[in-house]
Design an enzyme around this catalytic site. Structure first.
Site, PDB file in Angstrom:
ATOM      1  N   SER A   1      42.178  38.410  52.944  1.00 59.49           N
ATOM      2  CA  SER A   1      42.225  37.146  53.687  1.00 59.49           C
ATOM      3  C   SER A   1      42.800  36.038  52.818  1.00 59.49           C
ATOM      4  O   SER A   1      42.636  36.040  51.590  1.00 59.49           O
ATOM      5  CB  SER A   1      40.795  36.794  54.092  1.00 59.49           C
ATOM      6  OG  SER A   1      40.699  35.451  54.481  1.00 59.49           O
TER       7      SER A   1
ATOM      8  N   TYR B   1      31.141  36.050  51.907  1.00 57.91           N
ATOM      9  CA  TYR B   1      32.181  36.761  52.659  1.00 57.91           C
ATOM     10  C   TYR B   1      33.519  36.692  51.910  1.00 57.91           C
ATOM     11  O   TYR B   1      34.167  37.705  51.656  1.00 57.91           O
ATOM     12  CB  TYR B   1      32.340  36.178  54.082  1.00 57.91           C
ATOM     13  CG  TYR B   1      33.670  36.523  54.697  1.00 57.91           C
ATOM     14  CD1 TYR B   1      33.907  37.793  55.220  1.00 57.91           C
ATOM     15  CD2 TYR B   1      34.724  35.597  54.697  1.00 57.91           C
ATOM     16  CE1 TYR B   1      35.149  38.125  55.729  1.00 57.91           C
ATOM     17  CE2 TYR B   1      35.963  35.916  55.199  1.00 57.91           C
ATOM     18  CZ  TYR B   1      36.173  37.179  55.718  1.00 57.91           C
ATOM     19  OH  TYR B   1      37.421  37.505  56.207  1.00 57.91           O
TER      20      TYR B   1
ATOM     21  N   LYS C   1      36.060  39.719  49.747  1.00 57.14           N
ATOM     22  CA  LYS C   1      37.498  40.019  49.886  1.00 57.14           C
ATOM     23  C   LYS C   1      38.148  40.036  48.499  1.00 57.14           C
ATOM     24  O   LYS C   1      38.930  40.910  48.166  1.00 57.14           O
ATOM     25  CB  LYS C   1      38.178  38.997  50.800  1.00 57.14           C
ATOM     26  CG  LYS C   1      37.774  39.136  52.252  1.00 57.14           C
ATOM     27  CD  LYS C   1      38.151  40.504  52.796  1.00 57.14           C
ATOM     28  CE  LYS C   1      37.602  40.802  54.169  1.00 57.14           C
ATOM     29  NZ  LYS C   1      37.754  42.196  54.578  1.00 57.14           N
TER      30      LYS C   1
HETATM   31  C1  UD1 Z   1      37.478  30.978  58.942  1.00 56.20           C
HETATM   32  C2  UD1 Z   1      36.707  31.200  57.675  1.00 56.20           C
HETATM   33  C3  UD1 Z   1      37.493  32.126  56.778  1.00 56.20           C
HETATM   34  C4  UD1 Z   1      37.739  33.447  57.486  1.00 56.20           C
HETATM   35  C5  UD1 Z   1      38.409  33.189  58.839  1.00 56.20           C
HETATM   36  C6  UD1 Z   1      38.436  34.486  59.614  1.00 56.20           C
HETATM   37  C7  UD1 Z   1      35.292  29.221  57.295  1.00 56.20           C
HETATM   38  C8  UD1 Z   1      35.114  27.992  56.484  1.00 56.20           C
HETATM   39  N1  UD1 Z   1      36.419  29.928  57.050  1.00 56.20           N
HETATM   40  O1  UD1 Z   1      38.745  30.403  58.612  1.00 56.20           O
HETATM   41  O2  UD1 Z   1      36.785  32.354  55.582  1.00 56.20           O
HETATM   42  O3  UD1 Z   1      38.571  34.263  56.709  1.00 56.20           O
HETATM   43  O4  UD1 Z   1      37.681  32.216  59.596  1.00 56.20           O
HETATM   44  O5  UD1 Z   1      38.996  34.303  60.861  1.00 56.20           O
HETATM   45  O6  UD1 Z   1      34.484  29.548  58.141  1.00 56.20           O
HETATM   46  N2  UD1 Z   1      37.522  24.106  63.870  1.00 56.20           N
HETATM   47  C9  UD1 Z   1      37.029  23.032  64.611  1.00 56.20           C
HETATM   48  N3  UD1 Z   1      36.023  23.254  65.497  1.00 56.20           N
HETATM   49  C10 UD1 Z   1      35.469  24.502  65.699  1.00 56.20           C
HETATM   50  C11 UD1 Z   1      35.982  25.594  64.938  1.00 56.20           C
HETATM   51  C12 UD1 Z   1      36.999  25.344  64.025  1.00 56.20           C
HETATM   52  O7  UD1 Z   1      37.510  21.908  64.457  1.00 56.20           O
HETATM   53  O8  UD1 Z   1      34.535  24.628  66.510  1.00 56.20           O
HETATM   54  C13 UD1 Z   1      38.617  23.875  62.919  1.00 56.20           C
HETATM   55  C14 UD1 Z   1      38.256  24.177  61.462  1.00 56.20           C
HETATM   56  O9  UD1 Z   1      37.754  23.047  60.820  1.00 56.20           O
HETATM   57  C15 UD1 Z   1      39.600  24.627  60.894  1.00 56.20           C
HETATM   58  C16 UD1 Z   1      40.336  25.242  62.092  1.00 56.20           C
HETATM   59  O10 UD1 Z   1      39.659  24.769  63.246  1.00 56.20           O
HETATM   60  O11 UD1 Z   1      40.333  23.505  60.490  1.00 56.20           O
HETATM   61  C17 UD1 Z   1      40.300  26.763  62.063  1.00 56.20           C
HETATM   62  O12 UD1 Z   1      38.964  27.182  61.924  1.00 56.20           O
HETATM   63  P1  UD1 Z   1      38.540  28.726  62.013  1.00 56.20           P
HETATM   64  O13 UD1 Z   1      39.116  29.333  63.232  1.00 56.20           O
HETATM   65  O14 UD1 Z   1      37.071  28.791  61.834  1.00 56.20           O
HETATM   66  O15 UD1 Z   1      39.308  29.397  60.799  1.00 56.20           O
HETATM   67  P2  UD1 Z   1      39.237  29.072  59.229  1.00 56.20           P
HETATM   68  O16 UD1 Z   1      38.268  28.006  58.927  1.00 56.20           O
HETATM   69  O17 UD1 Z   1      40.633  28.854  58.769  1.00 56.20           O
END
Ligand code: UD1
Length: 343
Positions: A125, A150, A154
């Protein structure tokens, strides 16, 4: 035959379909801890072909042994089986170290015992890069201390492979570092199936638009980015799945540059949370209820891939756009709603 561990999971199921379509014989192993047997039927309907299937836990030594005893024609392994909830990994670290690392060790031990080169494609990842110093992120970027158990699994998984390969010249591996996979297969027979409330952005958006949650909380809009929200590299799951087939085929043909290779898999383009919401509203014609909330602990500000290495050496690049991915994610959510209604 290709062994696909965690083959009923989100990335595993899409990769299994691509492998079957390319004519590979596939053995899917899954313990159904975070997936459903329905996905097996979805795979069959998506491509009209059937993988072999074994339900078993790879952190049981004897199960792994008997697997290799019963299937003697395994030529390659794509190892997806792992737990992936970042928050849960903080509260249950030992479960994560066990689930995500023990199977890798057992698989390597079995491969070592066979007198054949069986390449292992490892599911890693972009989380290993942490908050990057420069963008886009190349494979040479320094790895940062993981922000969760997690993420640490990786990184340690990559290191286990590196050490095992140094000691045993017969082993080979391709490490694939995924950015943010989203969307569903065109057939809508398989897609993402989060258990419980999704933590990831895209399934939370589609479920909210479907009325399953009141609103999406945007985790912070005061980041140092053009619109204040975090930036990620969202890649269509089908593009990602195809990269696995390409990487495996190349290694099976002996065309790899060396026995330990690392590739970023992303689109090379960064999109903010607001851009993802815009894309969703445009392609679905649905307004999303959302509001700004506090930052989420552990989030990096900006992460998108430099994909030139995968372009050059795998001859692979992501073809599908953010809009196409969001459209497929939305159609998949609609299909899930209709399926549940008819049950
Ligand atoms: C997350 C994990 C990462 C993992 C990946 C797997 C965290 C901090 N990181 O990545 O370790 O490898 O998923 O798919 O959990 N967001 C919102 N509202 C929400 C959900 C997300 O604003 O309800 C934003 C987050 O702040 C981020 C973006 O959307 O900026 C993407 O979030 P997400 O889909 O959770 O992915 P990652 O954080 O990149």
């Amino acid at each position: 035959m290709i062994l696909v561990t965690g083959g009923l999971g989100y990335i595993g199921s899409h990769t299994t379909v691509e492998l079957l379509e390319e004519g590979f014989k596939v053995l899917v192993v899954d313990d159904l801890s975070n997936s459903s047997i329905e996905v097996l039927r979805g795979i069959e309907r998506a491509c009209g072909k059937k993988p072999f299937f074994e339900r078993l836990s790879l952190n049981e030594r004897m199960s792994v042994k008997s697997l290799f005893h019963n299937y003697r024609d395994i030529d390659g392994i794509i190892h997806f089986a792992a737990s992936k909830a970042v928050g849960e990994s903080v509260s249950r670290p030992l479960l994560y170290y066990d689930n995500n690392l023990t199977p890798l060790i057992y698989l390597l031990q079995e491969v070592e015992m066979l007198d054949r080169d069986i390449p292992i494609v490892f599911s890693s990842s972009c989380t290993v890069y942490g908050e990057p110093d420069t963008l886009p992120i190349t494979e040479e970027a320094p790895l940062k201390k993981a922000k969760s158990p997690y993420g640490n699994t990786k990184r340690i998984g990559e290191e286990i492979l590196a050490d095992a390969l140094r000691a045993n010249k017969k082993l080979s591996t391709v490490i694939l570092r995924y950015f943010n996979p989203i969307g569903a297969h065109d057939s809508l027979e398989i897609g993402e199936l989060p258990i419980g409330t999704p933590q990831n952005l895209v399934p939370f958006i589609t479920q909210t638009a479907m009325g399953r949650h009141e609103k999406l909380i945007v985790f912070g809009d005061d980041y140092p980015t053009p619109d204040g929200t975090c930036i990620r590299d969202y890649i269509h799951i089908v593009d990602l799945a195809k990269a696995h087939v390409t990487a495996l085929q190349r290694t099976l043909k002996g065309e790899e540059r060396n026995r330990y290779e690392v590739f970023n898999l992303g689109t090379g383009k960064g999109h903010s949370v607001y851009e993802v919401i815009d894309s969703f509203e445009r392609v679905s014609g649905t307004k999303l209820n959302y509001e700004i909330g506090p930052r989420r602990e552990g989030d990096v500000v900006e992460a998108y891939a430099d994909v030139s290495r995968a372009n050059e050496f795998l001859g692979w690049k992501a073809d599908l756009s953010l809009d196409q991915a969001m459209m497929s994610a939305w159609k998949w959510e609609e299909k899930l709603r209709n399926t549940i209604k008819h049950r």
